[in-house]
Design a protein around this motif. Structure first.
Motif, PDB file in Angstrom:
ATOM      1  N   GLY B  38       0.742  -1.198  -0.026  1.00  0.00           N
ATOM      2  CA  GLY B  38      -0.054  -0.054  -0.014  1.00  0.00           C
ATOM      3  C   GLY B  38       1.048   1.021   0.003  1.00  0.00           C
ATOM      4  O   GLY B  38       1.816   1.181   0.805  1.00  0.00           O
ATOM      5  N   PHE B  39       0.718   2.077  -0.865  1.00  0.00           N
ATOM      6  CA  PHE B  39       1.296   3.540  -1.068  1.00  0.00           C
ATOM      7  C   PHE B  39       0.196   4.693  -0.667  1.00  0.00           C
ATOM      8  O   PHE B  39      -0.436   5.100  -1.352  1.00  0.00           O
ATOM      9  N   LEU B  40       0.688   5.155   0.623  1.00  0.00           N
ATOM     10  CA  LEU B  40      -0.661   5.829   1.064  1.00  0.00           C
ATOM     11  C   LEU B  40       0.004   7.205   1.628  1.00  0.00           C
ATOM     12  O   LEU B  40       1.081   7.265   1.891  1.00  0.00           O
ATOM     13  N   GLY B  41      -0.877   8.068   1.026  1.00  0.00           N
ATOM     14  CA  GLY B  41      -0.523   9.466   1.398  1.00  0.00           C
ATOM     15  C   GLY B  41      -1.573  10.603   0.851  1.00  0.00           C
ATOM     16  O   GLY B  41      -2.567   9.968   0.027  1.00  0.00           O
ATOM     17  N   PRO B  42      -1.949  11.555   1.380  1.00  0.00           N
ATOM     18  CA  PRO B  42      -2.779  12.447   1.111  1.00  0.00           C
ATOM     19  C   PRO B  42      -2.480  12.966  -0.354  1.00  0.00           C
ATOM     20  O   PRO B  42      -1.498  12.905  -0.975  1.00  0.00           O
ATOM     21  N   ASN B  43      -3.662  13.987  -0.921  1.00  0.00           N
ATOM     22  CA  ASN B  43      -3.334  14.333  -2.230  1.00  0.00           C
ATOM     23  C   ASN B  43      -2.293  15.266  -2.356  1.00  0.00           C
ATOM     24  O   ASN B  43      -1.815  15.886  -1.500  1.00  0.00           O
ATOM     25  N   GLY B  44      -1.596  15.049  -3.279  1.00  0.00           N
ATOM     26  CA  GLY B  44      -0.446  16.008  -3.705  1.00  0.00           C
ATOM     27  C   GLY B  44       0.877  15.229  -2.723  1.00  0.00           C
ATOM     28  O   GLY B  44       1.753  16.198  -2.762  1.00  0.00           O
ATOM     29  N   ALA B  45       0.839  14.603  -2.235  1.00  0.00           N
ATOM     30  CA  ALA B  45       2.090  13.917  -1.615  1.00  0.00           C
ATOM     31  C   ALA B  45       3.178  13.271  -2.673  1.00  0.00           C
ATOM     32  O   ALA B  45       4.468  13.377  -1.840  1.00  0.00           O
ATOM     33  N   GLY B  46       2.641  13.025  -3.655  1.00  0.00           N
ATOM     34  CA  GLY B  46       3.815  12.735  -4.638  1.00  0.00           C
ATOM     35  C   GLY B  46       3.565  11.287  -5.060  1.00  0.00           C
ATOM     36  O   GLY B  46       4.387  10.538  -5.570  1.00  0.00           O
ATOM     37  N   LYS B  47       2.381  10.619  -4.850  1.00  0.00           N
ATOM     38  CA  LYS B  47       2.070   9.274  -5.207  1.00  0.00           C
ATOM     39  C   LYS B  47       2.051   9.110  -6.615  1.00  0.00           C
ATOM     40  O   LYS B  47       2.902   8.107  -7.139  1.00  0.00           O
ATOM     41  N   SER B  48       1.412   9.782  -7.300  1.00  0.00           N
ATOM     42  CA  SER B  48       1.264   9.630  -8.930  1.00  0.00           C
ATOM     43  C   SER B  48       2.697  10.122  -9.602  1.00  0.00           C
ATOM     44  O   SER B  48       3.234   9.488 -10.484  1.00  0.00           O
ATOM     45  N   THR B  49       3.547  10.990  -8.967  1.00  0.00           N
ATOM     46  CA  THR B  49       4.751  11.536  -9.655  1.00  0.00           C
ATOM     47  C   THR B  49       5.752  10.094  -9.425  1.00  0.00           C
ATOM     48  O   THR B  49       6.582   9.686 -10.377  1.00  0.00           O
ATOM     49  N   THR B  50       5.645   9.488  -8.087  1.00  0.00           N
ATOM     50  CA  THR B  50       6.351   8.063  -7.953  1.00  0.00           C
ATOM     51  C   THR B  50       6.066   7.135  -8.922  1.00  0.00           C
ATOM     52  O   THR B  50       7.029   6.529  -9.696  1.00  0.00           O
ATOM     53  N   LEU B  51       4.811   6.817  -9.206  1.00  0.00           N
ATOM     54  CA  LEU B  51       4.482   5.908 -10.134  1.00  0.00           C
ATOM     55  C   LEU B  51       5.033   6.188 -11.593  1.00  0.00           C
ATOM     56  O   LEU B  51       5.310   5.510 -12.447  1.00  0.00           O
ATOM     57  N   ARG B  52       4.770   7.473 -11.909  1.00  0.00           N
ATOM     58  CA  ARG B  52       5.567   7.812 -13.391  1.00  0.00           C
ATOM     59  C   ARG B  52       6.959   7.652 -13.381  1.00  0.00           C
ATOM     60  O   ARG B  52       7.477   7.581 -14.469  1.00  0.00           O
ATOM     61  N   VAL B  53       7.684   8.016 -12.315  1.00  0.00           N
ATOM     62  CA  VAL B  53       9.204   7.573 -12.345  1.00  0.00           C
ATOM     63  C   VAL B  53       9.226   6.221 -12.514  1.00  0.00           C
ATOM     64  O   VAL B  53      10.214   5.973 -13.210  1.00  0.00           O
ATOM     65  N   LEU B  54       8.538   5.442 -11.847  1.00  0.00           N
ATOM     66  CA  LEU B  54       8.913   4.059 -11.797  1.00  0.00           C
ATOM     67  C   LEU B  54       8.572   3.589 -13.191  1.00  0.00           C
ATOM     68  O   LEU B  54       8.916   2.450 -13.509  1.00  0.00           O
ATOM     69  N   LEU B  55       7.499   4.214 -14.162  1.00  0.00           N
ATOM     70  CA  LEU B  55       7.425   3.788 -15.358  1.00  0.00           C
ATOM     71  C   LEU B  55       8.509   4.174 -16.406  1.00  0.00           C
ATOM     72  O   LEU B  55       8.211   4.216 -17.579  1.00  0.00           O
ATOM     73  N   GLY B  56       9.236   5.263 -15.818  1.00  0.00           N
ATOM     74  CA  GLY B  56      10.147   6.017 -16.652  1.00  0.00           C
ATOM     75  C   GLY B  56       9.390   7.155 -17.604  1.00  0.00           C
ATOM     76  O   GLY B  56       9.970   7.349 -18.652  1.00  0.00           O
ATOM     77  N   LEU B  57       8.268   7.311 -17.355  1.00  0.00           N
ATOM     78  CA  LEU B  57       7.651   8.465 -18.040  1.00  0.00           C
ATOM     79  C   LEU B  57       8.216   9.905 -17.669  1.00  0.00           C
ATOM     80  O   LEU B  57       8.030  10.839 -18.552  1.00  0.00           O
ATOM     81  N   ILE B  58       8.844   9.906 -16.720  1.00  0.00           N
ATOM     82  CA  ILE B  58       9.408  11.201 -16.333  1.00  0.00           C
ATOM     83  C   ILE B  58      10.815  10.825 -15.492  1.00  0.00           C
ATOM     84  O   ILE B  58      10.810   9.746 -14.985  1.00  0.00           O
ATOM     85  N   ARG B  59      11.798  11.699 -15.717  1.00  0.00           N
ATOM     86  CA  ARG B  59      13.083  11.378 -15.110  1.00  0.00           C
ATOM     87  C   ARG B  59      13.136  11.960 -13.850  1.00  0.00           C
ATOM     88  O   ARG B  59      13.016  13.072 -13.658  1.00  0.00           O
TER      89      ARG B  59
END
Lengths: 539, 302
Positions: B38-59
């Protein structure tokens, strides 16, 4: 009513940048045209020369408009009105669709629709904003003409004519937005109707009857079907006739009223042409990047092909006809035999060449649109879904570039084939019937440069790609069409890829130019592929 | 490194800046093979950013991210081969039908399992013939979920996947998470709802302002499961401290607030059961109260 004004102000706020760019851009084009005419055709002999040349050349009439006597103002109106009116029409249609069908499609209309206002309040607000924008445009265009040294009453009339054409297209776009189910389709259809208006006027003007002095041409009946043709009838600098404006405004009022009545009675999101059900499974091509790019481009491409086919048909079918009309006037026949090598056949060539050049612009536009779709995919979050698949960004870009290039070839080819058919049907045996398809395809390399350049912008500066992608085409067009008139330096004109396409069949095919363009396009595409792998996806 | 012990996801000191905004400030995250994390955090905590990094969509601006031991930015294609992804805000092609989108997304990964596809469409009560334009948020979510589950993957990256699903559909979703997990797949599930994560996940990482503030199994994070009490009318509120498993007692006149461990609830309830009490409210643990109580001191990165 206060609610409608409030909504209009809100919409104006959303459009604050867009409308400024449109209005100032159109004004600038008008100002540049008139100052160019003032410097290049300032005296009467020069004006007579250009008018006679135009009257003897249906291609010229088709592209620009009707010569209407000497005088700087009259020459400016003849040279610049049709283009300016097209731009005013596009400004209006995009404005209306943006605030009506697109908002409904994206669910924003629902949010505003919950306010205690009549159902058609938002549409009324949009029409109000559009009317204000066109009044402003009319004032600015007139001011630009006055600044360039034209007389005030004529400038005011010309500005009013531009604004009235814009207002007409407000009403038309409002009606189209009630009929079609999505913002994209409504934009496409409305912009297509602007193009059709230009085309009908062109046909009418090309078939027009030159006066004996060769300084005036009276248009034929097709021009009466075109709002731009009606705007042209205002003749602000020679014999001002404001009743033509009334026709435009009355038609706009009728269309707008119909749109408001329909909107008042229909569901939010519903359209007269309903949304069809989709397929349950993807087709054979529907599971690859190329397949998706094709799926997304095909209806747009069909639209461009219809435009190209109409252009080609006009070129093929009307070329012989206009040359006959022109040659039936004795003084013109002599002039043509002196001016145009090859006489009547040469005249057909010139006409066909000019229209195939326009088809080349269509080809570039279709390609650019396919490339820029990648930006929409990225900005709206769909690229994220796609690129989570085990396929590289280079392949994604490549697939879209392939479809873009294919679109350019298909659009050009369509124009060529339809021109060949037209020439064949109109019985031109010794004309360029066989050579028009290669002539049309000769514009493909320039189109490749435009779409590859758009992909480079997309790779480097995704947020600017839409503005720069279309901006490059507009710049290329202005440099190509108006560069000489504005007296721009040759090297600057040569920046436009269109300048390096072979204008067949008037000019012979230039393999070096075509190869050069193709190499530049390939290099740009390679650069884009390299860069796209090295940046963040950006919303 | 041994494949069995190598984490499927590992980030070290992950930093991502968007202009002057810092979205991730040194995030450490480790997800072992086979676990539901589980990757838990309030809105804007950086969850989606982390997933995008894990996909290599952002560096990432700094730090490292490894998925299956690979750098997703350097080699997105190899990384994505065994990943199924559901974005937080699903955007679809308005003129394609749901069925076409499912076929496209699975087709890009090598094709769907036909039976699974049919079963998922049935269980999610989804109409694949409608154009995506007409789908509600929940239906768009279903498209992405069906596409993700219709084909086996070794890692499922799910960004708030059940937002927009009704309770019945949510149950279908949970069933499929459990199915793929039984098959040995790893799941990273981001959420801002503690109870959702609690029911599904083996381990949890809590992220705030772009950095992990807690990580561990549910047992290790037992203090997250404290129940919040508010009692008025206690004769001797100070006595609360003597009860087992009470924490963070604050007394304001006749009202007392405190947290109690789940294991000691019986004793706590017995302890506060006295004739004088005039008000009692008991709140289950929620992420919101957790953040309010534990991390409101600005201990996260700023």
């Amino acid at each position: 009513m206060p609610g409608v004004v409030r909504l209009a102000l809100f919409q104006a706020r959303r459009d604050r940048v867009t409308l400024q760019v449109w209005i100032l851009g159109i004004t600038l084009l008008g100002f540049a045209t008139s100052s160019a005419v003032v410097t290049q055709f300032g005296d009467e002999p020069a004006q007579e020369a250009i008018l006679t040349l135009a009257a003897s050349n249906p291609a010229f009439l088709f592209m620009r408009g009707l010569p209407d006597g000497t005088g700087v103002g009259a020459v400016v109106f003849f040279q610049g009105f049709a283009f300016t009116a097209v731009l005013a029409g596009l400004m209006s249609t995009f404005l209306v669709v943006r605030h009506t069908r697109t908002d409904e499609e994206l669910g924003r209309a629902e949010l505003l629709g919950s306010a205690p206002l009549p159902r058609a309040a938002s549409l009324a607000a949009t029409l109000l904003l559009g009317a204000a924008a066109n009044v402003l445009l009319a004032v600015f265009v007139a001011a630009g003409f006055v600044a360039a040294g034209l007389e005030v009453p004529g400038a005011a009339g010309a500005g009013a004519a531009v604004g009235a054409v814009g207002v007409f297209f407000l009403g038309l776009a409002a009606a189209v937005a009630q009929v079609l189910p999505s913002g994209r389709s409504a934009n496409g259809a409305a912009a297509g109707l602007v193009g059709a208006a230009y085309l009908l006027r062109g046909v009418g003007d090309a078939l027009g009857t030159p006066a004996a002095d060769l300084l005036h041409v009276d248009s034929a009946w097709p021009s009466l079907l075109s709002p731009i043709g009606w705007g042209q009838r205002v003749r602000p600098f020679t014999g001002p006739d404001l009743s033509a404006l009334l026709v435009l405004l009355a038609a706009a009022l009728g269309l707008a009223t119909a749109a408001v009545l329909v909107r008042q009675r229909r569901d939010v999101g519903a359209s007269l042409l309903p949304q069809r059900e989709g397929r349950e499974r993807a087709g054979i091509g529907g599971t690859s990047f190329v397949g998706l790019a094709w799926r997304l481009q095909r209806s747009t491409l069909a639209g461009w092909c219809v435009g190209a086919a109409v252009l080609g048909a006009v070129a093929g079918a009307l070329g012989p006809l206009v040359s006959e009309t022109v040659s039936s006037v004795a003084p013109l026949r002599d002039l043509i035999s002196r001016l145009v090598p090859g006489g009547q056949t040469g005249l057909i060539d010139v006409f066909v060449t000019a229209l195939l050049g326009v088809a080349g612009v269509f080809a570039a536009a279709a390609g650019i649109q396919a490339v820029l779709r990648m930006r929409a995919e990225e900005a709206e979050g769909r690229a994220e879904l796609l690129l989570a698949a085990p396929l590289s960004r280079g392949r994604w870009l490549g697939a879209n570039l392939f479809i873009a290039a294919l679109s350019a070839v298909v659009v050009s080819g369509t124009a060529g084939v339809s021109a060949a058919i037209g020439l064949g049907l109109s019985g031109t045996t010794n004309g360029p019937a066989g050579s028009v398809v290669p002539a049309a395809l000769a514009h493909v390399p320039a189109a490749f440069v435009f779409l590859a350049a758009a992909s480079v912008v997309f790779a480097f500066a995704p947020r600017l790609s839409v503005v720069l992608g279309w901006g490059m085409l507009a710049a290329g067009l202005v440099l190509g069409e108006f560069g000489e008139l504005f007296g721009l330096p040759v090297w600057l004109q040569d920046v436009s890829p269109f300048r390096h396409s072979s204008a067949m069949p008037v000019e012979p095919f230039d393999p070096a130019g075509a190869l050069g363009l193709a190499v530049i396009a390939a290099a740009l595409a390679g650069l884009a592929t390299y860069v796209i792998q090295r940046r963040d996806l950006t919303a | 490194m041994n494949a069995a012990t190598q984490p499927v996801i590992e980030t070290l000191g992950l930093v991502k800046d968007f202009g002057r905004t810092r979205a991730l400030g040194g995030l450490n995250l480790s997800v072992a093979a086979g676990e539901i994390h589980g990757f838990l955090g309030p809105n804007g905590a950086g969850k989606s950013t982390t997933l995008r990094v894990l996909l290599g969509l952002i560096r990432p601006t700094a730090g490292t991210a490894r998925v299956f031991g690979l750098d997703p930015w350097a080699d997105p294609v190899a990384t994505h081969r065994d990943i199924a992804y559901v974005p937080g805000d699903v955007s679809l092609w308005p003129n394609l039908s749901g069925g076409e989108v499912i076929d496209l997304l699975t087709g890009l990964r090598g094709g769907a399992d036909g039976n699974l596809r049919r079963q998922l469409i049935e269980e999610f009560e989804f109409d694949p013939r409608k154009k995506a334009r007409t789908y509600s948020k929940g239906n768009r979510q279903k498209v992405a979920l069906i596409a993700a589950f219709a084909r086996p993957a070794r890692l499922y990256l799910l960004d708030e996947p059940s937002a927009g699903l009704d309770p019945v559909m949510d149950a279908v979703f949970r069933r499929h998470i459990e199915r793929v997990s039984r098959g040995g797949a790893t799941v990273l599930l981001s959420s801002h709802i503690l109870s959702e994560v609690e029911q599904l996940c083996d381990r949890i990482t809590i992220i705030r302002s772009g950095a992990a503030v807690e990580t561990g199994t549910l047992g290790e994070l037992r203090h997250l499961k404290r129940t919040h009490f508010r009692v008025t009318g206690l004769a001797e509120p100070a006595r609360l401290a003597a009860l087992p498993g009470t924490h963070g007692i604050s007394i304001d006149g006749a009202a007392a607030e405190f947290d109690a461990d789940a294991a000691d609830l019986g004793a706590v309830l017995a302890g506060i059961a006295e004739p004088g009490i005039s008000g009692l409210s008991v709140a289950p643990p929620s992420l919101e109260s957790l953040f309010l109580r534990h991390y409101s001191d600005g201990s996260g990165v700023k």
